[in-house]
Structure formats: structure tokens, C-alpha cells
Design an enzyme around this catalytic site. Structure first.
Site, PDB file in Angstrom:
ATOM      1  N   LYS A  47       0.846  -1.197   0.000  1.00 32.08           N
ATOM      2  CA  LYS A  47       0.000   0.000   0.000  1.00 32.08           C
ATOM      3  C   LYS A  47       0.884   1.250   0.000  1.00 32.08           C
ATOM      4  O   LYS A  47       2.093   1.164   0.277  1.00 32.08           O
ATOM      5  CB  LYS A  47      -0.910  -0.007   1.232  1.00 32.08           C
ATOM      6  CG  LYS A  47      -0.185   0.019   2.566  1.00 32.08           C
ATOM      7  CD  LYS A  47      -1.158  -0.191   3.732  1.00 32.08           C
ATOM      8  CE  LYS A  47      -0.394  -0.284   5.042  1.00 32.08           C
ATOM      9  NZ  LYS A  47      -1.284  -0.650   6.164  1.00 32.08           N
ATOM     10  N   ARG A 133     -10.861   0.564  15.105  1.00 30.55           N
ATOM     11  CA  ARG A 133     -11.029   1.290  13.839  1.00 30.55           C
ATOM     12  C   ARG A 133     -12.023   0.512  13.002  1.00 30.55           C
ATOM     13  O   ARG A 133     -13.143   0.278  13.427  1.00 30.55           O
ATOM     14  CB  ARG A 133      -9.682   1.387  13.106  1.00 30.55           C
ATOM     15  CG  ARG A 133      -8.882   2.584  13.449  1.00 30.55           C
ATOM     16  CD  ARG A 133      -7.632   2.739  12.579  1.00 30.55           C
ATOM     17  NE  ARG A 133      -7.251   1.553  11.795  1.00 30.55           N
ATOM     18  CZ  ARG A 133      -6.084   1.391  11.215  1.00 30.55           C
ATOM     19  NH1 ARG A 133      -5.173   2.325  11.296  1.00 30.55           N
ATOM     20  NH2 ARG A 133      -5.816   0.304  10.515  1.00 30.55           N
ATOM     21  N   TYR A 246      15.573  30.075   6.985  1.00 25.24           N
ATOM     22  CA  TYR A 246      14.487  30.903   7.495  1.00 25.24           C
ATOM     23  C   TYR A 246      14.534  30.983   9.014  1.00 25.24           C
ATOM     24  O   TYR A 246      14.898  30.010   9.674  1.00 25.24           O
ATOM     25  CB  TYR A 246      13.131  30.297   7.112  1.00 25.24           C
ATOM     26  CG  TYR A 246      12.798  30.418   5.666  1.00 25.24           C
ATOM     27  CD1 TYR A 246      12.495  31.656   5.111  1.00 25.24           C
ATOM     28  CD2 TYR A 246      12.765  29.297   4.853  1.00 25.24           C
ATOM     29  CE1 TYR A 246      12.169  31.761   3.770  1.00 25.24           C
ATOM     30  CE2 TYR A 246      12.439  29.390   3.506  1.00 25.24           C
ATOM     31  CZ  TYR A 246      12.143  30.621   2.979  1.00 25.24           C
ATOM     32  OH  TYR A 246      11.819  30.726   1.664  1.00 25.24           O
ATOM     33  N   MET A 293      11.738  24.547   1.810  1.00 23.06           N
ATOM     34  CA  MET A 293      10.967  23.728   0.873  1.00 23.06           C
ATOM     35  C   MET A 293      11.883  23.010  -0.109  1.00 23.06           C
ATOM     36  O   MET A 293      11.639  21.866  -0.473  1.00 23.06           O
ATOM     37  CB  MET A 293       9.955  24.601   0.116  1.00 23.06           C
ATOM     38  CG  MET A 293       8.936  23.790  -0.657  1.00 23.06           C
ATOM     39  SD  MET A 293       7.840  24.799  -1.661  1.00 23.06           S
ATOM     40  CE  MET A 293       6.927  25.699  -0.433  1.00 23.06           C
TER      41      MET A 293
HETATM   42  C1  LIG Z   1      -0.511  -1.776   6.758  1.00 20.38           C
HETATM   43  C2  LIG Z   1      -1.102  -3.027   7.229  1.00 20.38           C
HETATM   44  C3  LIG Z   1      -0.294  -4.151   7.472  1.00 20.38           C
HETATM   45  C4  LIG Z   1       1.213  -4.118   7.387  1.00 20.38           C
HETATM   46  O1  LIG Z   1       1.747  -3.579   8.565  1.00 20.38           O
HETATM   47  P1  LIG Z   1       3.340  -3.501   8.792  1.00 20.38           P
HETATM   48  O2  LIG Z   1       3.478  -3.031  10.180  1.00 20.38           O
HETATM   49  O3  LIG Z   1       3.853  -2.512   7.804  1.00 20.38           O
HETATM   50  O4  LIG Z   1       3.864  -4.861   8.550  1.00 20.38           O
HETATM   51  C5  LIG Z   1      -0.929  -5.336   7.824  1.00 20.38           C
HETATM   52  N1  LIG Z   1      -2.274  -5.400   7.935  1.00 20.38           N
HETATM   53  C6  LIG Z   1      -3.076  -4.339   7.721  1.00 20.38           C
HETATM   54  C7  LIG Z   1      -4.546  -4.482   7.875  1.00 20.38           C
HETATM   55  C8  LIG Z   1      -2.516  -3.117   7.372  1.00 20.38           C
HETATM   56  O5  LIG Z   1      -3.314  -2.063   7.179  1.00 20.38           O
END
Ligand SMILES: *Cc1c(COP(=O)(O)O)cnc(C)c1O
Length: 351
Positions: A47, A133, A246, A293
Site C-alpha cells: 500500500k 477502527r 528561514y 521547501m
Molecule cells: C498496513 C497493514 C499491514 C502491514 O503492517 P506492517 O506493520 O507494515 O507490517 C498489515 N495489515 C493491515 C490491515 C494493514 O493495514
């Protein structure tokens, strides 16, 4: 007046910086983690563009090294990845709208579901066992298209007792359904909680050779995949009272040589990395003044030549150290790099 000594101008033709992705290291990490997983499947989490590392290249390499599926966060990410990789299982971990479900079906994605089960698409039911969540609080009776049952740890990186509680709740709720693929562990769970491995593990941060515990990745047999290099774009000497950046956060007390590196927070080098260490010609040097930046300044021992190599991330300057400095975690720094990567040249390496 600044006593500016401009040396040589090469930056104009060069990329401002270069991010190297060593797919050989990724392959070794996946091989190692698969061995740790001991017979449970390893699913590579790609992801957020593989945590800033490039989803298609990393996904492809992970599969070649033994991963059996890829996980993304959104249907959009899944569709983009499907265009690159026609074959593998792609599992969407986050929620999807009705319109996205139809697109996901066409693209042969699998969905994680916390509520109603959409028809004609493989789904994984998500239980909320303590993350608070997404996830259903009680398991509805899984029907035909349900292929997996999952939950997600809130604390596998620091509170293993609570992770055990979550695992216990999950095992109890899913005891009747051992014929489905049950998956719980993220990287930290895989590395620290052997009993959580079940049928598959969803491994993100660790396949990129980054530590889920914010410690030295080598402690867990991991090798960072990403390194980031630039060079001194300008070298000058500040006189006492001169400042860099800055807000005049750095004011020279004595004649001080500094180098300007053409990388700033828009490249993903965060503003609060002031004071962190980078390597200039292999030697640790302090970032001084406010990161702006498009540039930051680094303290030098003397008038080094313009074009001297600067390592922002690499051996000796791990992402974990920058994250500690910035009061965040390597996950956030890595994914933010992606934002700035259009400015950097990306180089793939297989070594
Ligand atoms: C992002 C995610 C993972 C991976 O987590 P890591 O700590 O990067 O290994 C696994 N399961 C779900 C549901 C996630 O959202």
C-alpha cells in the site's frame, strides 16, 4: 555580507537527488521473512506505493521471492497495481464504496469487509478485536464468497500482552471456521508473536528492511531497500553573526563552512529534520538551520568541493534515526518520501 565562495556548477544538469531501490535487498528480506513465517503464507503489503518504494517493482520482486499475494489499502491502489501485474492475488485492506466494489470485481481484486458482504467477489471479514477502527464487533456467519478472516493488531510493536488479548479474542471468535484463511500478523506480529502466524501474515514495513520497532533493522535480519543521495550544490563560509535558513535558527558563532543540499521538505526531507545527521563524503555532518521547501544546509569541516556526495538515507544514516529525530516513525518518513519523489530520480538496483 556573506562571503560566498561558489565553486563549480554541476547541479543544473543533474537531478536534485537520487533514490535507489535495491530490489535485491527486498528479495532477501522476503526470503528471510518467509523462513521466519515457517509455513504460513507471506503476503506483501505494498500500500501507499509500497511505503514510497514503488508498488509494481516491489510487488513483482516480493512475489518472485515467495510472497503469495499483495495487499493494498484502497481499490484505487489495487486497480493501478492490477494494470501492472495481471496475475497475482491482490487484497484491498481498506473499506470500499459500492462503485469501487464493482471496479474491484472487474479487476479480480479481493476485498476486506467490515459490514455487509458484497456478492460475487472474494472477501475477507475483518473483526475488530481491539484496534478500535474498521472491523465488525461480531462475526456474522461467513457465507460462500468469504475466503478469509482477519483482524489487525494495535500494539504488536510495543505491547505484546494486548496483542495476545486480541489474538485470543480472534481465535475464539473464528474457532469454527478453520477452513478459511485466518490472518492476523503484521511485521511486528510475525517477528515477535509466533503464535499469531496462523495461515498467512501481512508483512509491510519489514520487507522494505525497516524496523517495525524503530530499532536497527539488522537486529531482525533485515536490510534497508531504500537509500537517498544528493550532493553539495553550493559551498560557502558564514562569518560570525551570519545565519542559515528561514528564521535565523542557526547563527554562526565563528567562521563556519556550510554546504547547501538541493533537497527540502517538498522532496520529503521534513522540516523538523533540522539537527539530524547526514553523511557528507561518508562523514556524519549536522543539518543546520531550518530545512526549507527546496534546500537545507549542512555544517562542513572546511571548504569541500561543490558536488561532494551527500547521503541522506543509507548505511550509517538509517531512516529510523531520522524518524527519532523528527519525533515520528519510519513508516511516516518513508511514505512521505513518495510525495517528493517526482523531484528525485529513482534508480532500481538489483544487488
Ligand atoms: C498496513 C497493514 C499491514 C502491514 O503492517 P506492517 O506493520 O507494515 O507490517 C498489515 N495489515 C493491515 C490491515 C494493514 O493495514
Amino acid at each position: 555580507m556573506l562571503n560566498v565562495k561558489v565553486r563549480r556548477s554541476t547541479m543544473a544538469e543533474m537531478a536534485r537527488s537520487e533514490i535507489t531501490i535495491n530490489l535485491g535487498a527486498l528479495r532477501r528480506n522476503v526470503t528471510h521473512l518467509s523462513a521466519v513465517a515457517e509455513g504460513s503464507e507471506l503476503w506483501a503489503v505494498v500500500k501507499a506505493n509500497a511505503y514510497g518504494h514503488g508498488a509494481a517493482d516491489c510487488g513483482d520482486t516480493a512475489l518472485a521471492a515467495g510472497a503469495t499475494a499483495l495487499c493494498v489499502a484502497t481499490v484505487g491502489e489495487g486497480l493501478a497495481l492490477r494494470r501492472e501485474l495481471p496475475e497475482p492475488r491482490i487484497i484491498v485492506l481498506g473499506p470500499s464504496s459500492n462503485r469501487e466494489v464493482a471496479q474491484a470485481r472487474d479487476a479480480r481484486l479481493e476485498l476486506v469487509v467490515s459490514g455487509d458482504i458484497p456478492p460475487d467477489i472474494p472477501v475477507h471479514l475483518k473483526l475488530d478485536t481491539g484496534m478500535g477502527r474498521w472491523g465488525m464487533s461480531e462475526l456474522v456467519r461467513p457465507d460462500l464468497d468469504v475466503v478469509g478472516l482477519m483482524t489487525h493488531f494495535a500494539t504488536a510493536d510495543d505491547d505484546l500482552d494486548f496483542a495476545q488479548v486480541q489474538l485470543g479474542r480472534f481465535l475464539e471468535a473464528t474457532a469454527e471456521y478453520t477452513h478459511l484463511t485466518r490472518h492476523v500478523a503484521n511485521s511486528a506480529g510475525l517477528l515477535r508473536l509466533p503464535e499469531a502466524r496462523l495461515d498467512a501474515v501481512r508483512c509491510g514495513i519489514a520487507i522494505y528492511g525497516l524496523s517495525p520497532f524503530q530499532t536497527d533493522p539488522a537486529d531482525d535480519g533485515l536490510e534497508p531497500v531504500l537509500s537517498w543521495h544528493s550532493e553539495l550544490g553550493l559551498v560557502k563560509q558564514l562569518q560570525p553573526g551570519d545565519s542559515a535558513g528561514y528564521g535565523r535558527r542557526f547563527i554562526a558563532a565563528e567562521p563556519t563552512w556550510i554546504g547547501i543540499v538541493p533537497v527540502g521538505y517538498a522532496d520529503g526531507f521534513r522540516r523538523n529534520l533540522t539537527g539530524t545527521t547526514v553523511l557528507v563524503d561518508g562523514e556524519p555532518r549536522r543539518v543546520v538551520g531550518t530545512v526549507s521547501m527546496d534546500a537545507f544546509a549542512v555544517e562542513l569541516p572546511g571548504p569541500l568541493p561543490q558536488g561532494t556526495p551527500v547521503t541522506l538515507v543509507g548505511p550509517g544514516v538509517p531512516l529510523e534515526a531520522h524518524a527519532r529525530h523528527a519525533g515520528t516513525i519510519n513508516y511516516e518518513l518513508a511514505t512521505q518520501l513518495e510525495t517528493g519523489s517526482e523531484r528525485a530520480r529513482r534508480v532500481l538496483l538489483y544487488s
